[in-house]
Design a protein around this motif. Structure first.
Motif, PDB file in Angstrom:
ATOM      1  N   UNK A  48      61.792  63.388  28.998  1.00 38.45           N
ATOM      2  CA  UNK A  48      61.727  61.941  29.163  1.00 38.45           C
ATOM      3  C   UNK A  48      62.809  61.497  30.126  1.00 38.45           C
ATOM      4  N   UNK A  49      63.994  62.082  30.001  1.00 35.18           N
ATOM      5  CA  UNK A  49      65.115  61.710  30.864  1.00 35.18           C
ATOM      6  C   UNK A  49      64.763  61.935  32.330  1.00 35.18           C
ATOM      7  N   UNK A  50      64.143  63.061  32.643  1.00 35.54           N
ATOM      8  CA  UNK A  50      63.760  63.364  34.028  1.00 35.54           C
ATOM      9  C   UNK A  50      62.676  62.397  34.501  1.00 35.54           C
ATOM     10  N   UNK A  51      61.674  62.152  33.671  1.00 39.88           N
ATOM     11  CA  UNK A  51      60.596  61.229  34.042  1.00 39.88           C
ATOM     12  C   UNK A  51      61.164  59.832  34.284  1.00 39.88           C
ATOM     13  N   UNK A  52      62.040  59.387  33.396  1.00 46.30           N
ATOM     14  CA  UNK A  52      62.637  58.064  33.534  1.00 46.30           C
ATOM     15  C   UNK A  52      63.477  57.991  34.803  1.00 46.30           C
ATOM     16  N   UNK A  53      64.210  59.057  35.112  1.00 42.64           N
ATOM     17  CA  UNK A  53      65.033  59.105  36.326  1.00 42.64           C
ATOM     18  C   UNK A  53      64.166  58.965  37.582  1.00 42.64           C
ATOM     19  N   UNK A  54      63.015  59.631  37.596  1.00 47.30           N
ATOM     20  CA  UNK A  54      62.106  59.532  38.745  1.00 47.30           C
ATOM     21  C   UNK A  54      61.537  58.120  38.873  1.00 47.30           C
ATOM     22  N   UNK A  55      61.196  57.504  37.744  1.00 49.52           N
ATOM     23  CA  UNK A  55      60.694  56.132  37.763  1.00 49.52           C
ATOM     24  C   UNK A  55      61.779  55.185  38.284  1.00 49.52           C
TER      25      UNK A  55
END
Length: 121
Positions: A48-55
């Motif tokens: 989730x942290x990586x996905x949120x960072x990309x968003x």
């Protein structure tokens, strides 16, 4: 000569700074379909942290956000791809298609320059 069909991976690099490529396009597609950044990340095998960072990276680079999100809680959170996000995704997919169709002759010509595949042992 029998070579596998090449895949085009469009990668746009902007000074924003932003790199927009197939991974972020897929993330946007999944967020749109699933309504969740965490679910989209899970489906792609990322945290989730990586996905949120990309968003966050995409949202910061564009004049208006590509994804709107609401925090979780008793009713749960969620995420939606904005009109700008849909436009970015549509234009990115069109560029991919343009490269594949208009570049087909060049891709085929490059394939003729490759070494022949190794014979099976």
């Amino acid at each position: 000569m029998n070579h596998s069909t090449p895949r085009i991976k469009l990668r746009l690099e902007y000074d924003a700074p932003l790199v927009l490529g197939p991974g972020k396009a897929e993330l946007l597609t999944l967020i749109d379909r699933l309504g969740s950044i965490s679910a989209a990340g899970r489906e792609m095998g990322m945290s989730y942290k990586r996905a949120w960072s990309l968003v966050e990276e995409m949202n910061a680079a564009f004049a208006t956000p590509l994804v709107d999100s609401s925090r979780g809680g008793p009713g749960g959170g969620g995420a939606t791809v904005t009109a700008t996000g849909h436009e970015v995704l549509t234009r990115f997919r069109r560029l991919e298609q343009l490269l594949a169709t208009r570049g087909a002759d060049e891709i085929a010509a490059l394939a003729t320059l490759l070494k022949p595949p190794a014979a099976p042992k």
